[in-house]
Motif scaffolding. Structure first.
Motif, PDB file in Angstrom:
ATOM      1  N   THR A 290       2.855  -6.390  -5.171  1.00  0.00           N
ATOM      2  CA  THR A 290       4.175  -6.660  -4.608  1.00  0.00           C
ATOM      3  C   THR A 290       4.931  -5.360  -4.411  1.00  0.00           C
ATOM      4  N   ASP A 291       5.919  -5.398  -3.558  1.00  0.00           N
ATOM      5  CA  ASP A 291       6.730  -4.204  -3.313  1.00  0.00           C
ATOM      6  C   ASP A 291       7.525  -3.785  -4.550  1.00  0.00           C
TER       7      ASP A 291
ATOM      8  N   SER B 189       5.492  -1.112  -6.103  1.00  0.00           N
ATOM      9  CA  SER B 189       4.815  -0.236  -5.143  1.00  0.00           C
ATOM     10  C   SER B 189       5.676   0.973  -4.819  1.00  0.00           C
TER      11      SER B 189
ATOM     12  N   ARG C 118       4.982   2.539  -1.919  1.00  0.00           N
ATOM     13  CA  ARG C 118       5.083   2.272  -0.486  1.00  0.00           C
ATOM     14  C   ARG C 118       4.598   0.840  -0.282  1.00  0.00           C
ATOM     15  N   PRO C 119       5.035   0.154   0.749  1.00  0.00           N
ATOM     16  CA  PRO C 119       4.671  -1.267   0.900  1.00  0.00           C
ATOM     17  C   PRO C 119       3.160  -1.498   0.802  1.00  0.00           C
TER      18      PRO C 119
END
Length: 146
Positions: free
Chosen positions: A45-46, A49, A51-52
């Motif tokens: 999941t973001d 993260s 970065r996406p």
């Protein structure tokens, strides 16, 4: 130490890990718990993260550590607990995809210390796995309080 193969022991290992707030925050889910062997996964999941769609090293380390030390816990006598005292993570590829799967195993089980390891795989939407990290660690085994 004797390997406990009862379903209740496996459930206790699951419950102990999932009682930890960070495990719940990561969305950890156990896929398999057997003596000396654990497989778990978490969604990419973001939230975790940098970065996406690509997990930070911290989340990768957590998944690997939980898998390895939980595998070590499966070999403990009832009432014993364990905790990580040392671990090294080697990241070999980005953790990109939809899920992260970590497979923990026991390398050497002792009365006081258990050496454990985990391989971590990034899983894409087609369920293809790519090795992204390997951990080797040591868990301290703690007897029940008297």
């Amino acid at each position: 130490m004797t390997v406990s193969e009862s379903p209740s022991h496996s459930d206790n290992v699951r419950r102990a890990v999932l009682a930890m707030p960070v495990a719940r925050a990561l969305g950890l889910e156990f896929l398999r718990v057997a003596p000396g062997d654990v497989e778990l996964q978490l969604p990419i999941t973001d939230t975790f993260s940098f970065r996406p769609g690509q997990l930070q090293a911290t989340a990768i380390f957590a998944a690997a550590d939980f898998a390895a030390v939980a595998a070590a816990a499966t070999l403990l006598e009832p009432g014993w607990v364990n905790a990580t005292i040392d671990a090294t993570l080697k990241i070999v590829a980005p953790a990109r995809g939809t899920q992260l799967r970590a497979r923990g195993r026991v390398v050497d089980a002792g009365k006081l210390l258990t050496v454990c390891a985990a391989d971590v795989f990034a899983v894409d939407a087609n369920d293809r796995e790519t090795l992204c990290a390997t951990l080797i660690g040591t868990a301290r085994n703690v007897p029940p309080s008297s």
